[in-house]
Design an enzyme around this catalytic site. Structure first.
Site, PDB file in Angstrom:
ATOM      1  N   TYR A  40       0.816  -1.221   0.000  1.00 45.66           N
ATOM      2  CA  TYR A  40       0.000   0.000   0.000  1.00 45.66           C
ATOM      3  C   TYR A  40       0.847   1.269   0.000  1.00 45.66           C
ATOM      4  CZ  TYR A  40      -4.329  -2.502   0.778  1.00 45.66           C
ATOM      5  OH  TYR A  40      -5.402  -3.330   0.632  1.00 45.66           O
ATOM      6  N   LYS A  74       2.600 -13.972   5.806  1.00 44.53           N
ATOM      7  CA  LYS A  74       2.858 -14.934   4.727  1.00 44.53           C
ATOM      8  C   LYS A  74       4.380 -15.105   4.643  1.00 44.53           C
ATOM      9  CE  LYS A  74       1.437 -17.348   1.169  1.00 44.53           C
ATOM     10  NZ  LYS A  74       0.789 -18.655   1.344  1.00 44.53           N
ATOM     11  N   ASP A 124      -3.055 -17.658   4.592  1.00 42.83           N
ATOM     12  CA  ASP A 124      -4.037 -18.526   3.923  1.00 42.83           C
ATOM     13  C   ASP A 124      -4.646 -19.510   4.928  1.00 42.83           C
ATOM     14  OD1 ASP A 124      -1.250 -19.104   3.619  1.00 42.83           O
ATOM     15  OD2 ASP A 124      -1.745 -20.893   2.506  1.00 42.83           O
ATOM     16  N   ASP A 137      -6.565  -6.267   5.032  1.00 43.74           N
ATOM     17  CA  ASP A 137      -7.680  -5.902   4.157  1.00 43.74           C
ATOM     18  C   ASP A 137      -8.553  -7.135   3.908  1.00 43.74           C
ATOM     19  OD1 ASP A 137      -9.162  -4.288   2.554  1.00 43.74           O
ATOM     20  OD2 ASP A 137      -7.688  -4.108   0.951  1.00 43.74           O
TER      21      ASP A 137
END
Ligand code: NAD
Length: 407
Positions: free
Chosen positions: A151, A223, A271, A295
């Site tokens: 971002y 992640k 995930d 998000d």
């Protein structure tokens, strides 16, 4: 003489006078309908809690379409300065200008005030039909990093001179890494900065929040198995901070650890986390995560409790005290001026604001009023669709119903 005074920050924390000046942005589209109802409810909640000893001195500031139409600019400097001066403010939804000008007013406000935590509580209101079997098991507060990650907006467009310059530099400096770009001539590029400082201030806020509100765990969602130096850094710096600043001790061989007061610090790959929130929602209480993961997780979690339209949010810098609370939905232009929009997202953001100010009794009353109106099945049309046997009422009538439940 007016008793109104600004909220200030002291070394001990926020100093909130009895009649604090709070800047607010009404918002575009259905913003004015929502504001009219919500203001009455917030003022009534404060009055029910504290009689005439406390009241908010609202100060309207301009942004969005109304600002453009009135003063010719989407986000006047005066607005950012008012939020800076008065520390705490609240905003309705804003139209994102199409074609030039400012990219996003929300992003501009967050960056201008360095509001590094995006805080999104996700809880279930009894009676709402949702896509999951037992939504009442979901009770999480997401701390999403608000200033870094992809971002940051460092991107090079496919086919542009910038992309070519960037790829040329990469090839010269790191030929082995440049070799990993599968289609260099048709690639866009993005840079993902994630810093130790940025991670630490976010994770610190999440842990402090967990301690202050009696939560059971903080899950670091990342992640890091793939992006080792950004997302993996986030996980490692988060654990290190928990040990260094909060005295956490490893559980078994780690890396999970436990604070002296029992709060567990753990991590989960993003995930897997999206499965976890469906399968084991009770195992997660406070969630600390990077911007993009945050998000995705916020919307997935909000959908689980049927609350995507009523989810509240806050953007906070816990160091300076600056905070902007906001309805998380858009302007709902189709409902503008029809007195039909649901004010709950704005109201629950106001509830977060009151709690942040230490006006807990007024905040509790707003939550109880919303619970009461939903239990009575007297709600706005969007909620009525999710509550079998309910009656749809206008925004203003819903406001009346909420005020009746405050007493
Ligand atoms: P939206 O959230 O305005 O609408 C999506 C759907 O949800 C619509 O069906 C709408 O009627 C419904 N909805 C939204 N809020 C509601 C409410 N309070 N009560 C009842 N129903 C509600 O999203 P959009 O249509 O994608 O965006 C419209 C405008 O809002 C755009 O200009 C967009 O850029 C802007 N926007 C602003 C914010 C913000 O200021 N935080 C966030 C998202 C979108």
């Amino acid at each position: 003489m007016s008793k109104a005074a600004p909220i200030t920050m002291t070394p001990q924390g926020l100093n909130v006078p009895n009649f604090p000046i709070i800047p607010h942005i009404i918002g575009d589209g259905s913003g004015p309908d929502i504001w009219r109802a919500a203001k009455r409810v917030i003022d009534a909640a404060v009055s029910a809690a504290y009689g005439d000893t406390c009241a908010i001195e609202w100060m309207e500031v301009l942004a969005g379409q109304k600002a453009f139409d009135t003063v010719g600019t989407w986000l006047p400097n005066e607005t950012v300065e008012a939020f800076r001066k008065y520390l705490i403010g609240i905003k309705g939804p804003l139209t994102t200008p199409v074609g030039g000008g400012i990219r996003s007013l929300n992003v501009a406000l967050r960056q201008g005030l360095d509001l590094y935590c995006c805080v999104r509580p996700v809880r279930y209101f009894n009676g709402i039909e949702t896509p999951v079997k037992d939504p009442s098991l979901v009770d999480m507060v997401i701390f999403r990093e608000n200033t870094e990650d992809i971002y940051a907006g460092i991107e090079f467009k496919e086919g542009s001179k910038d992309a070519a310059v960037f790829y040329e530099w990469l090839s010269q400096t790191y030929p082995d890494r440049a070799g990993k770009v599968r289609f260099p001539n048709t690639s866009g590029f993005g840079i993902k900065p994630v810093s130790k400082e940025g991670t630490e201030r976010l994770v610190r806020s999440a842990i402090q929040y967990a301690i202050e509100t009696g939560r059971t765990s903080v899950t670091l969602v990342h992640k890091g198995n793939i992006m080792k130096f950004t997302e993996g850094g986030f996980r490692d710096w988060g654990y290190e901070l928990a040990k260094r600043e909060f005295g956490a001790e490893p559980i078994g061989k780690g890396p999970w650890c436990r604070l002296p007061n029992g709060i567990v610090i753990k991590d989960c790959i993003c995930d897997a986390f999206l499965q976890e929130i469906l399968i084991h929602p009770k195992d997660h209480s406070v969630v600390a995560t990077l911007n993009l993961n945050g998000d995705y997780c916020s919307d997935a979690l909000a959908a689980q409790v049927g609350g995507i339209g009523i989810a509240p949010g806050a953007n906070i810098n816990y160091k300076t005290g600056h905070a902007v609370f906001e309805a998380t939905h858009g302007t709902a232009p189709a409902l503008a001026n029809l007195d039909k929009a649901n004010p709950c997202s704005f109201l629950l953001s106001a509830e977060m604001m009151l709690r942040y100010m230490g006006w807990v009794e007024a905040a509790d009353r707003i939550v109880a009023a919303i619970e009461g109106a939903i239990a009575d099945k007297t709600v706005t049309a969007d909620l009525a669709e999710m509550i079998p046997g309910s009656t749809a009422v206008s925004t203003s009538k819903f406001g009346d119903a909420l005020i009746a439940h405050l007493k």
